[in-house]
Design an enzyme around this catalytic site. Structure first.
Site, short mmCIF file in Angstrom:
data_model
loop_
_atom_site.label_atom_id
_atom_site.label_comp_id
_atom_site.label_asym_id
_atom_site.label_seq_id
_atom_site.Cartn_x
_atom_site.Cartn_y
_atom_site.Cartn_z
N ASP A 51 -6.32 6.74 -5.76
CA ASP A 51 -6.49 8.63 -5.31
C ASP A 51 -7.09 8.61 -3.90
O ASP A 51 -6.94 9.63 -3.07
CB ASP A 51 -7.15 9.10 -6.62
CG ASP A 51 -7.23 10.63 -6.48
OD1 ASP A 51 -6.70 11.13 -5.72
OD2 ASP A 51 -8.16 11.06 -7.32
N GLY A 76 -10.01 4.34 -6.42
CA GLY A 76 -8.68 3.88 -6.39
C GLY A 76 -7.41 4.30 -5.42
O GLY A 76 -7.99 4.74 -4.14
N TYR A 81 -8.52 3.57 -15.12
CA TYR A 81 -8.10 4.17 -16.46
C TYR A 81 -7.76 2.83 -17.59
O TYR A 81 -7.56 3.24 -18.76
CB TYR A 81 -7.21 5.11 -16.42
CG TYR A 81 -7.64 6.47 -16.00
CD1 TYR A 81 -9.08 6.63 -15.52
CD2 TYR A 81 -6.63 7.44 -16.00
CE1 TYR A 81 -9.41 7.96 -14.88
CE2 TYR A 81 -7.19 8.78 -15.61
CZ TYR A 81 -8.51 8.88 -15.13
OH TYR A 81 -8.98 10.25 -14.64
N ASN A 100 -6.95 12.56 -10.87
CA ASN A 100 -7.80 12.74 -12.21
C ASN A 100 -7.44 14.39 -12.32
O ASN A 100 -7.01 14.91 -11.57
CB ASN A 100 -9.06 12.34 -12.21
CG ASN A 100 -9.96 12.94 -11.28
OD1 ASN A 100 -10.01 14.31 -10.84
ND2 ASN A 100 -10.48 12.22 -10.39
N SER A 142 -2.60 4.85 -14.30
CA SER A 142 -3.40 4.47 -15.34
C SER A 142 -3.75 3.04 -15.34
O SER A 142 -4.81 2.54 -16.14
CB SER A 142 -3.05 4.91 -16.46
OG SER A 142 -3.07 6.06 -16.87
N ASP A 200 0.88 -1.05 0.08
CA ASP A 200 0.10 -0.06 -0.13
C ASP A 200 0.78 1.03 0.04
O ASP A 200 1.67 1.47 0.94
CB ASP A 200 -0.76 -0.10 1.22
CG ASP A 200 -1.74 1.04 1.52
OD1 ASP A 200 -1.74 2.12 0.43
OD2 ASP A 200 -2.77 1.12 2.16
N ILE A 201 0.86 2.15 -1.06
CA ILE A 201 1.78 3.11 -1.12
C ILE A 201 1.51 4.13 -0.17
O ILE A 201 2.19 5.01 0.07
CB ILE A 201 1.48 3.79 -2.58
CG1 ILE A 201 2.75 4.73 -3.21
CG2 ILE A 201 0.31 4.62 -2.68
CD1 ILE A 201 2.63 5.03 -4.35
P1 ADP Z 1 -5.93 5.03 -12.53
O1 ADP Z 1 -7.52 5.97 -12.67
O2 ADP Z 1 -4.96 5.92 -12.99
O3 ADP Z 1 -6.08 3.61 -13.36
P2 ADP Z 1 -6.38 3.67 -10.07
O4 ADP Z 1 -6.31 4.23 -8.71
O5 ADP Z 1 -7.72 3.17 -10.47
O6 ADP Z 1 -5.77 4.67 -11.15
O7 ADP Z 1 -5.15 2.54 -10.34
C1 ADP Z 1 -3.74 2.66 -10.37
C2 ADP Z 1 -3.01 1.51 -9.67
O8 ADP Z 1 -2.88 1.88 -8.37
C3 ADP Z 1 -3.78 0.15 -10.07
O9 ADP Z 1 -2.73 -0.66 -10.20
C4 ADP Z 1 -4.31 -0.17 -8.56
O10 ADP Z 1 -4.33 -1.56 -8.22
C5 ADP Z 1 -3.16 0.59 -7.67
N1 ADP Z 1 -3.63 0.93 -6.33
C6 ADP Z 1 -4.81 1.06 -5.77
N2 ADP Z 1 -4.78 1.20 -4.52
C7 ADP Z 1 -3.38 1.14 -4.17
C8 ADP Z 1 -2.60 1.56 -2.90
N3 ADP Z 1 -3.21 2.10 -1.89
N4 ADP Z 1 -1.32 1.43 -3.03
C9 ADP Z 1 -0.45 1.29 -4.18
N5 ADP Z 1 -1.10 0.94 -5.42
C10 ADP Z 1 -2.61 1.09 -5.26
#
Ligand code: ADP
Length: 176
Positions: A39, A37, A130, A29, A126, A15-16
């Protein structure tokens, strides 16, 4: 003298929002007002200060275009900064998506350089809502990170964060 670029690129699964790096990158966005997601997870973990800062940037420059990036503080995150970049929506791959995705990495890294940030962590921009194919996005992420590290001192370290096992494997294949 900085260390060789290979030791400055790291793949981390998780988890980032939990990473104690100088900056994490948000797959935002163009409104900068938050979303789902990663964000949503970043805004929840950072607290309301993050949205307030994004709103100030919006008032000043009207959001953020695809491929571009802006920087805020990290609010309550372990990371001191958040770099918000807007990835392309996947539309079959012939609408400039690869170049726009590469721009996300380059423009985010340029902000890290300008702020002399030692470490920056990227989610798979993305590759969620996306719809960018994860394999093709991994090629771009690793290529852009390696090219940047080969010619810049900052950031000292780039972390590519894989949220799932598939993405982790794709990154590791690219680095091998
Ligand atoms: P986008 O709209 O740019 O596609 P998303 O948030 O839907 O962005 O997803 C971008 C990536 O982030 C996906 O591969 C998703 O699995 C990943 N992701 C979602 N939550 C987390 C998190 N808490 N930490 C790291 N990566 C995440």
């Amino acid at each position: 003298m900085s260390s060789p670029s290979s030791s400055r690129l790291r793949i981390v699964r998780g988890d980032i929002t939990k990473l104690p790096v100088a900056a994490i990158v948000n797959a935002a966005n163009s409104s900068l007002l938050g979303g789902g997601g990663v964000d949503g997870a970043i805004h929840r973990a950072a607290g309301p200060q993050l949205l307030a800062e994004c709103q100030r940037i919006r008032a000043r420059q009207g959001g953020c275009k695809t491929g571009e990036a802006v920087i805020t503080t990290g609010g309550q995150l372990p990371a001191a900064h958040v770099i918000h970049t807007v990835g392309p929506v996947w539309n079959g791959g012939h609408k400039g998506e690869p170049e726009l995705l590469a721009n996300c990495y380059r423009n985010s890294l340029r902000l890290a350089l300008e702020h002399q940030l030692p470490s920056v962590a990227f989610p798979g921009i993305s590759t969620g809502i996306y719809g960018y194919p994860k394999g093709e996005a991994a090629v771009i992420a690793v290529r852009e990170a390696q090219q940047w590290l080969a010619s810049h001192e900052y950031p000292h370290e780039i972390v590519l964060v894989a949220f799932d096992a598939e993405t982790q494997q794709l990154y590791e294949q690219q680095i091998a």
